[in-house]
Design a protein around this motif. Structure first.
Motif, PDB file in Angstrom:
ATOM      1  N   SER A  96      36.979  66.620  79.816  1.00 40.77           N
ATOM      2  CA  SER A  96      36.981  65.776  78.619  1.00 40.77           C
ATOM      3  C   SER A  96      36.216  64.490  78.887  1.00 40.77           C
ATOM      4  O   SER A  96      36.038  63.666  77.992  1.00 40.77           O
ATOM      5  N   HIS A 128      30.795  61.009  72.164  1.00 41.43           N
ATOM      6  CA  HIS A 128      30.750  59.880  71.242  1.00 41.43           C
ATOM      7  C   HIS A 128      29.652  58.872  71.637  1.00 41.43           C
ATOM      8  O   HIS A 128      29.270  58.038  70.833  1.00 41.43           O
ATOM      9  N   ALA A 170      32.701  68.631  61.543  1.00 41.77           N
ATOM     10  CA  ALA A 170      33.814  67.807  61.983  1.00 41.77           C
ATOM     11  C   ALA A 170      34.339  67.000  60.809  1.00 41.77           C
ATOM     12  O   ALA A 170      33.593  66.624  59.917  1.00 41.77           O
ATOM     13  N   LEU A 215      36.281  59.984  67.491  1.00 41.39           N
ATOM     14  CA  LEU A 215      36.776  61.248  68.012  1.00 41.39           C
ATOM     15  C   LEU A 215      36.008  62.382  67.351  1.00 41.39           C
ATOM     16  O   LEU A 215      36.075  62.560  66.142  1.00 41.39           O
ATOM     17  N   LEU A 216      35.277  63.137  68.141  1.00 42.29           N
ATOM     18  CA  LEU A 216      34.561  64.297  67.610  1.00 42.29           C
ATOM     19  C   LEU A 216      35.544  65.445  67.472  1.00 42.29           C
ATOM     20  O   LEU A 216      36.272  65.757  68.398  1.00 42.29           O
ATOM     21  N   CYS A 217      35.594  66.058  66.312  1.00 43.98           N
ATOM     22  CA  CYS A 217      36.625  67.067  66.045  1.00 43.98           C
ATOM     23  C   CYS A 217      36.241  68.469  66.482  1.00 43.98           C
ATOM     24  O   CYS A 217      37.065  69.369  66.423  1.00 43.98           O
ATOM     25  N   ALA A 276      34.689  69.953  69.783  1.00 41.83           N
ATOM     26  CA  ALA A 276      34.168  69.773  71.133  1.00 41.83           C
ATOM     27  C   ALA A 276      33.523  71.061  71.618  1.00 41.83           C
ATOM     28  O   ALA A 276      33.798  72.140  71.107  1.00 41.83           O
ATOM     29  N   PRO A 310      44.596  65.409  72.351  1.00 40.83           N
ATOM     30  CA  PRO A 310      43.409  65.870  71.646  1.00 40.83           C
ATOM     31  C   PRO A 310      43.613  67.060  70.715  1.00 40.83           C
ATOM     32  O   PRO A 310      42.683  67.477  70.051  1.00 40.83           O
ATOM     33  N   THR A 333      42.632  66.278  67.338  1.00 38.49           N
ATOM     34  CA  THR A 333      41.359  65.584  67.186  1.00 38.49           C
ATOM     35  C   THR A 333      40.241  66.363  67.859  1.00 38.49           C
ATOM     36  O   THR A 333      39.835  67.410  67.392  1.00 38.49           O
ATOM     37  N   VAL A 334      39.752  65.849  68.977  1.00 34.76           N
ATOM     38  CA  VAL A 334      38.587  66.434  69.623  1.00 34.76           C
ATOM     39  C   VAL A 334      38.822  67.863  70.099  1.00 34.76           C
ATOM     40  O   VAL A 334      37.892  68.652  70.203  1.00 34.76           O
ATOM     41  N   TYR A 339      43.093  71.592  73.923  1.00 33.38           N
ATOM     42  CA  TYR A 339      41.780  72.142  73.569  1.00 33.38           C
ATOM     43  C   TYR A 339      41.994  73.605  73.170  1.00 33.38           C
ATOM     44  O   TYR A 339      42.026  74.509  73.996  1.00 33.38           O
TER      45      TYR A 339
END
Length: 611
Positions: A29, A34, A88, A102-104, A106, A227, A230-231, A341
């Motif tokens: 991670s 970002h 995202a 936060l990139l949704c 990954a 996460p 989110t990511v 993840y």
């Protein structure tokens, strides 16, 4: 072009915010997307072939990725993304350890551009062979320069997709609530508004029947924190479970997964088969494999989230190669180390499919599946990455009364297994403690002489430094109430994970060996043998320098244990290493039924002179 436009739009929004902090539980991670700089280079390229995968129904295929750049560096890397368009949505920082952006979506894994390309640094050209599995969406590949911490996007590939991304995949068997019931759980992209899920099954060579399946899923808001919300979020698709009842003991059944689309079309999986469980007390050869903390690995050598399972592929390989000598598997916690993840769960179920589709694959809850503050976990940690048990209790079936309370019992022939949930309170007076006692007390030892206790965290004995140096040699309060139950009901073996090594004790009660024998136990044990079997794949852990009287065998290597019941009087225990499948530690128990009835320390009611 749509891929590039969407990607640019996402990063334009992200770059307006300060950085994200790593949780410290997912090493990869550290990819700081970002901070990415969008610098598409007309001279750089990346392309993948073939464009369509699974044209013959395969759920796993290899792709070739070719790429090139004018100014190559050893820090250049290839990210594998799915969905391909990097779509995202806005993710709010609901975890105090993270801040926007936060990139949704990954990457699901990555590989360095010079991997298997020793001349890449001078030629700027490379080729990778990567393995993809059917995960209900398409894929794309991105070429980055400037390393992981300050990545620069220079090229995007074409998309690659499976012929039917929604196909039913990765069946996993589990015992039901009755000994003659088997459940089959699988994943697909078909919701109930698109198709009806079912199983076609029957005795091998006999008449086949249909059983409908129940369907579960969840959304981003079901997750407890980052996460996972989110990511690390990725759509889990739909998880279906069908219940096969009134099975004939030890008989072979065939089955295949099916979906009936509302236009009348049928979607089928390949044909699978399994052997039904023996009835409780059945006198036959019964072989059980047990391990914890396996995780997953990438067959193509690429890096993936939580790159800490160097032995998991070896363990899986041993299980596959020895399936004909295995009847049931117990994976006692820390399943795939997804840690929020979600793409990792698909990859794990794909990895174990050759095993879980053939024999019951029973799991227990570990800290990396369950723990999250404020969600009822006994331990107030963030080890689950925001999953808080949702993935484990949805992706796999276990015969619990309440899936949120992950303790259960299951019978397999001459075995009774009592599986505890160490991420919920087990102490005296709790609901779980009452369950454990009932599980141990209710077994008929004449029919099921082999009583096994399983749990993730060590509630018995371990020489791990984290336990040894605090003087507990187990989870604090672990043995206080449970050792009375183990002793009273004559538990033969207690097996734990969590500590990433292998250790076996003598038969022990209150830190004292009840036998000096090490390899052949005849008659009553008068104590319980405790085993740590947490070395199935995760990074290994050393032992403390403290020498204890109860520790018989220690090993820092990847491996698993196997129990073989030959009959009601003879049990073989083996510890095997994953790298070669050979036995490195073993013992036998030989006894009669009266040996289990005989009194041992603290196991019989007090008597008086009048008696």
């Amino acid at each position: 072009m749509r891929v590039l436009v969407t990607f640019l739009a996402v990063f334009s929004a992200l770059l307006r915010f300060p950085g994200v902090k790593s949780h410290g539980v997912q090493p990869l991670s550290a990819i700081a997307l970002h901070r990415a700089v969008i610098d598409i280079d007309d001279q750089a390229y990346i392309r993948a072939t073939p464009l369509i995968l699974g044209v013959n129904g395969q759920n796993k295929e290899w792709v070739t990725v070719e790429y090139g750049i004018q100014n190559p560096s050893v820090d250049d890397w290839i990210g594998v993304f799915s969905p391909a368009d990097f779509s995202a949505s806005t993710c709010l920082p609901d975890n105090p350890k993270t801040v926007p952006p936060l990139l949704c979506t990954a990457p699901i894994k990555f590989q360095y551009a010079n991997y298997s390309n020793p001349k890449y640094r001078t030629t700027g050209k490379g080729r990778l062979k990567l393995q993809l599995i059917n995960q209900r969406s398409d894929f794309s590949f991105a070429l980055f320069t400037s390393g992981l911490l300050s990545p620069k996007l220079v090229a995007l590939s074409n998309t690659v997709t499976f012929a039917n991304p929604n196909a039913p995949v990765y069946p996993r068997l589990a015992q039901g609530k009755e000994w003659n019931e088997m459940t089959v759980t699988w994943t697909s992209g078909y919701g109930l508004n698109e198709a009806e899920p079912f199983l076609e099954w029957g005795l091998k060579g006999g008449e086949q029947r249909l059983s409908l399946a129940v369907t579960l899923t969840f959304d981003r808001n079901t997750m407890c924190g980052a996460p996972a919300r989110t990511v690390g979020w990725r759509d889990p698709g739909f998880i279906h479970t069908s219940f096969l009842k009134e099975l004939w003991p030890s008989s072979v059944y065939t089955y295949k997964l099916g979906h009936r689309l509302f236009n009348g079309t049928y979607i089928w999986s390949q044909m699978y088969h399994f052997r039904a469980s023996p009835y409780p007390g059945q006198n036959s050869l019964q072989r059980v494999v047990i391990f914890g903390d396996m995780g997953k690995g990438e067959a193509d050598g690429s890096n993936e989230y939580n790159n800490r399972q160097p032995g998991s592929l070896n363990t899986t390989k041993q299980l596959v190669e020895n399936l004909n000598d295995t009847d049931i598997v117990f994976h006692i916690g820390d399943i795939c180390y997804a840690n929020g993840y979600l793409s990792q769960w698909d990859q794990f179920t794909s990895q174990i499919e050759p095993v879980a589709s053939r024999v019951p694959y029973m799991i227990a809850s570990g800290n990396h599946e369950r723990d999250w503050p404020g969600t009822g976990s006994f331990y107030n940690t963030m080890d689950s990455g925001g999953e808080c048990g949702i993935l484990a209790q949805t992706m796999f079936y276990v015969p619990t009364e309440n899936r949120a309370k992950f303790w259960y019992s299951t019978d397999y022939g001459m075995f009774r297994f009592c599986i505890a949930d160490t991420e919920h309170d087990w102490r005296e007076g709790t609901e779980q403690h009452k369950f454990i006692e009932h599980c141990l007390a209710s077994v008929d030892r004449q029919k099921q002489p082999w009583l096994i206790f399983l749990a993730h965290r060590v509630l018995g004995y371990s020489s791990s430094p984290v336990y040894a140096y605090e003087g507990s040699f187990a989870e604090p309060m672990g043995r206080e109430g449970l050792q009375k139950l183990w002793q009273k009901y004559k538990v033969d073996i207690a097996i734990f994970g969590h500590v990433h090594n292998y250790e076996r004790t003598c038969p022990v009660y209150e830190n004292v060996c009840t036998s000096n024998e090490k390899h052949y136990y005849h008659g009553a044990l008068k104590g319980t043998i405790h085993v740590v079997a947490g070395g199935a794949g995760a990074s290994l852990a050393e032992f403390s320098a403290i020498q204890t009287a109860w520790s018989i065998f220690r090993d820092v290597d990847h491996g698993f244990v196997k129990l073989t019941a030959f009959d009601h009087s003879n049990l073989l225990f083996e510890y095997k290493k994953s790298r070669d499948g050979k036995v490195y530690d073993s013992f036998r128990i030989s006894r009669d039924y009266r040996d289990i009835l005989a009194c041992t320390v603290d196991s019989c009611p007090a008597t008086t002179l009048a008696t």
